[in-house]
Write an enzyme that holds these catalytic residues in place. Structure first.
Site, PDB file in Angstrom:
ATOM      1  N   LYS A 276      74.983  60.207  50.645  1.00 14.40           N
ATOM      2  CA  LYS A 276      74.944  60.393  49.189  1.00 14.40           C
ATOM      3  C   LYS A 276      75.486  61.781  48.825  1.00 14.40           C
ATOM      4  O   LYS A 276      75.401  62.708  49.625  1.00 14.40           O
ATOM      5  CB  LYS A 276      73.486  60.315  48.708  1.00 14.40           C
ATOM      6  CG  LYS A 276      72.884  58.929  48.716  1.00 14.40           C
ATOM      7  CD  LYS A 276      71.431  58.986  48.241  1.00 14.40           C
ATOM      8  CE  LYS A 276      70.783  57.614  48.288  1.00 14.40           C
ATOM      9  NZ  LYS A 276      71.364  56.649  47.332  1.00 14.40           N
ATOM     10  N   ARG A 350      67.178  47.010  51.384  1.00 15.35           N
ATOM     11  CA  ARG A 350      67.167  45.555  51.582  1.00 15.35           C
ATOM     12  C   ARG A 350      67.065  45.209  53.071  1.00 15.35           C
ATOM     13  O   ARG A 350      66.540  44.162  53.429  1.00 15.35           O
ATOM     14  CB  ARG A 350      68.412  44.941  50.928  1.00 15.35           C
ATOM     15  CG  ARG A 350      69.702  45.375  51.495  1.00 15.35           C
ATOM     16  CD  ARG A 350      70.894  45.119  50.555  1.00 15.35           C
ATOM     17  NE  ARG A 350      70.975  46.122  49.497  1.00 15.35           N
ATOM     18  CZ  ARG A 350      71.893  46.134  48.533  1.00 15.35           C
ATOM     19  NH1 ARG A 350      72.811  45.168  48.474  1.00 15.35           N
ATOM     20  NH2 ARG A 350      71.912  47.074  47.624  1.00 15.35           N
TER      21      ARG A 350
HETATM   22  N1  BES Z   1      67.409  54.317  47.191  1.00 16.19           N
HETATM   23  C1  BES Z   1      68.658  53.882  46.663  1.00 16.19           C
HETATM   24  C2  BES Z   1      68.550  53.382  45.243  1.00 16.19           C
HETATM   25  C3  BES Z   1      68.137  54.388  44.202  1.00 16.19           C
HETATM   26  C4  BES Z   1      69.097  55.001  43.436  1.00 16.19           C
HETATM   27  C5  BES Z   1      66.817  54.647  43.954  1.00 16.19           C
HETATM   28  C6  BES Z   1      68.728  55.899  42.462  1.00 16.19           C
HETATM   29  C7  BES Z   1      66.443  55.542  42.981  1.00 16.19           C
HETATM   30  C8  BES Z   1      67.402  56.171  42.238  1.00 16.19           C
HETATM   31  C9  BES Z   1      69.228  52.752  47.511  1.00 16.19           C
HETATM   32  O1  BES Z   1      68.891  52.772  48.853  1.00 16.19           O
HETATM   33  C10 BES Z   1      70.713  52.860  47.413  1.00 16.19           C
HETATM   34  O2  BES Z   1      71.229  53.855  47.817  1.00 16.19           O
HETATM   35  N2  BES Z   1      71.362  51.842  46.878  1.00 16.19           N
HETATM   36  C11 BES Z   1      72.756  51.837  46.719  1.00 16.19           C
HETATM   37  C12 BES Z   1      73.272  50.490  47.126  1.00 16.19           C
HETATM   38  C13 BES Z   1      74.780  50.408  47.223  1.00 16.19           C
HETATM   39  C14 BES Z   1      75.256  51.250  48.393  1.00 16.19           C
HETATM   40  C15 BES Z   1      75.174  48.979  47.423  1.00 16.19           C
HETATM   41  C16 BES Z   1      73.064  52.102  45.262  1.00 16.19           C
HETATM   42  O3  BES Z   1      72.352  51.598  44.389  1.00 16.19           O
HETATM   43  O4  BES Z   1      74.003  52.856  44.984  1.00 16.19           O
HETATM   44 ZN    ZN Z   2      70.171  54.030  50.001  1.00 11.54          ZN
END
Ligand code: BES
Ligand code: ZN
Ligand code: ZN
Length: 495
Positions: A276, A350
């Site tokens: 990230k 997931r």
């Molecule tokens: N933990 C994140 C989702 C999240 C984002 C929670 C912002 C709280 C605040 C999750 O694991 C994630 O990174 N999801 C990705 C999925 C994508 C790579 C398909 C996302 O939502 O960007």
């Molecule tokens: Zn994530």
């Protein structure tokens, strides 16, 4: 904070503040508001006719040394439009009043319920609102403010039903304290809450309230072939844990439903190799919010004793980009036997939920609820107002949404049509862990989970945008909200 029922006439109670609420454009002050007005020689109605008391939602009017009352202050909270008012709004009114008065150094106050809201539901909502609003997250501050509300007296409740009202207050306290328990966990930085430490906290809580608990270490997780969870965990030096918490009712009806509560507990989500950006990454300590939600719900259920058995299954891990981390394109075999192509290591929630759902079903859960800070996409869809609620069959989801409405938690039903399933087909494995990039990110994530829930009645709550708020609300501090816990408790009690 003590909360008690008081039967003495409120005008003669000497207290730091007397609190009640007025409706938007209340044409003429009525009932208790009128009585207070009479005690004050008509000063309230003159304030009202000058337009100073408008009754707008959560507007606060503070009168010092109100004539005719023994209280030091009179606080009038705006209750908004009467036709939109529900007993659950008392939660916000009571909470808003507490936070307003606490910031002014008030130690004790009296809350006067109005004529329409004097039953057990109202008392419970008020108690919940007070305890939730009293939450402080100053554990890591060395210069604590040390403001404390010592006691709140509730006035106006039906004298003949004192016992029922007191029970309702106690239940409200249990629910709100459990919600605060989860909020405390969510607040913890990841260096103070690794998967092992979360497991220890679950054990401690379970022992305190009399729940069964089992913790699986990395060896047991490997024996159970939870390949999707292990894939995420392998990039971290902190080992994963699978946390199982059990509530068994006294008399168990044979063949009845067993409720499974599955919660994502990524104690820190860096994204892994699909790392990230640095901006806001510190927030990813709250990626264990779903797991905390389920621990909070279990704590409350231990006291409230539903008739159904409830099992919480909480996969806990970090998501780190270590030298042994899984890489984009890797294929993992989940506990169910399904193979998963990991397109993006940041879609890790997931993956760990897949194995937890499979395990919950193996344990005999006939109905499943999962909660997870799963996707950024749910914020695009619903902002930080509604929890995204998915589920099948639709009637099961609707039953859950009715609980959410009853306890004043905003949730919105999201679609889960078959067309979205196409988007998680993989070229080389059974499924892939991200969608096709054509939008619907929260829905494809839900579909991924459904591949493991299969035909078990299932509700999935995407709390990524609602589990944490950056700005405080009048009734709630900024930071962790503990959303979804009250709905899950209400649902379990009604199942
Ligand atoms: N933990 C994140 C989702 C999240 C984002 C929670 C912002 C709280 C605040 C999750 O694991 C994630 O990174 N999801 C990705 C999925 C994508 C790579 C398909 C996302 O939502 O960007
Ligand atoms: Zn994530
Ligand atoms: Zn995550």
């Amino acid at each position: 904070m003590q909360i008690q029922v008081e039967t003495q006439p409120y005008s003669s109670i000497s207290t730091d503040a007397l609190v009640t609420y007025v409706f938007d454009k209340e044409p003429k002050l009525e009932g208790i508001a009128a009585e207070i007005d009479r005690a004050m020689n008509g000063r309230l109605s003159s304030l009202a006719s000058s337009g100073e008391i408008a009754g707008k939602n959560l507007e606060m009017i503070l009168v010092h040394f109100p004539q005719g009352l023994s209280a030091q202050r009179l606080l009038l909270v705006g209750a908004g439009k009467p036709e939109k008012f529900a007993a659950s709004d008392l939660r916000k009114i009571a909470g808003g009043a507490l936070r307003f008065l606490k910031s002014r150094g008030v130690k004790r106050f009296v809350f006067v319920a109005r004529e329409g809201e004097r039953g057990a539901d109202a008392a419970r909502a008020i108690a919940e609102g007070l305890v939730l609003a009293d939450f402080e997250s100053d554990k890591y501050r060395t210069d604590k403010k040390n403001r404390e509300i010592a006691s709140v007296s509730l006035v106006g409740f039906e004298a003949g039903r004192r016992e029922a009202i007191e029970q309702a207050i106690e239940n409200g306290r249990v629910v709100a304290e459990s919600q605060n328990f989860a909020r405390d966990l969510i607040n913890e930085p990841s260096n103070h809450l690794t998967p092992r430490m979360l497991a220890a906290k679950a054990q401690e809580m379970a022992a305190e309230v009399g729940l069964g608990v089992e913790i699986f270490d990395e060896r047991r997780i490997a024996e159970l072939k939870m390949g999707a969870l292990l894939g995420v965990a392998q990039g971290s030096v902190e080992p994963p844990r699978m946390i199982i918490v059990r509530y068994v009712p006294g008399q168990r009806p044979a063949g009845g439903p067993v409720l499974g509560l599955v919660g994502k507990a990524v104690t820190f989500d860096t994204g892994g190799i699909s790392i990230k950006p640095a901006n806001n990454m510190e927030k990813m300590k709250y990626d264990m919010g779903g797991g905390a939600t389920m621990l909070g719900a279990m704590r409350a259920l231990a006291y409230l004793k539903p008739r159904v058995p409830v099992i919480a299954v909480i996969p806990a891990t970090e998501n780190m980009p270590g030298g042994r981390a899984q890489k984009p394109g890797d294929v993992q075999t989940a506990m169910s036997g399904k193979t998963i192509e990991v397109i993006n290591t940041d879609a890790e929630g997931r993956l760990i939920l897949a194995d937890a759902i499979t395990y919950a079903r193996q344990l005999g859960c006939s109905h499943l609820i999962d909660a997870a800070t799963l996707t950024g996409a749910i914020e695009v869809a619903l902002s930080n107002v509604n929890v995204g609620a998915f589920g099948t069959p639709r009637q099961f989801l609707d039953q859950f949404l009715a609980s959410a409405t009853a306890v004043g938690e905003k949730m919105w039903p999201m679609p889960i049509d078959d067309e979205y399933e196409e988007m998680i087909k993989s070229n080389i494995a059974d499924i892939r862990n991200t969608g096709s990039g054509k939008g619907g990110g929260a829905i494809t994530a839900a579909w991924f989970l459904k591949e493991f829930a299969e035909d078990t009645p299932w509700v999935h709550l995407d709390i990524a945008a609602t589990c944490w708020v950056d700005e405080g609300r009048p009734w709630l501090a900024k930071g962790p909200t503990g959303v979804a816990i009250r709905s899950i408790i209400d649902f379990a009690l009604k199942l």
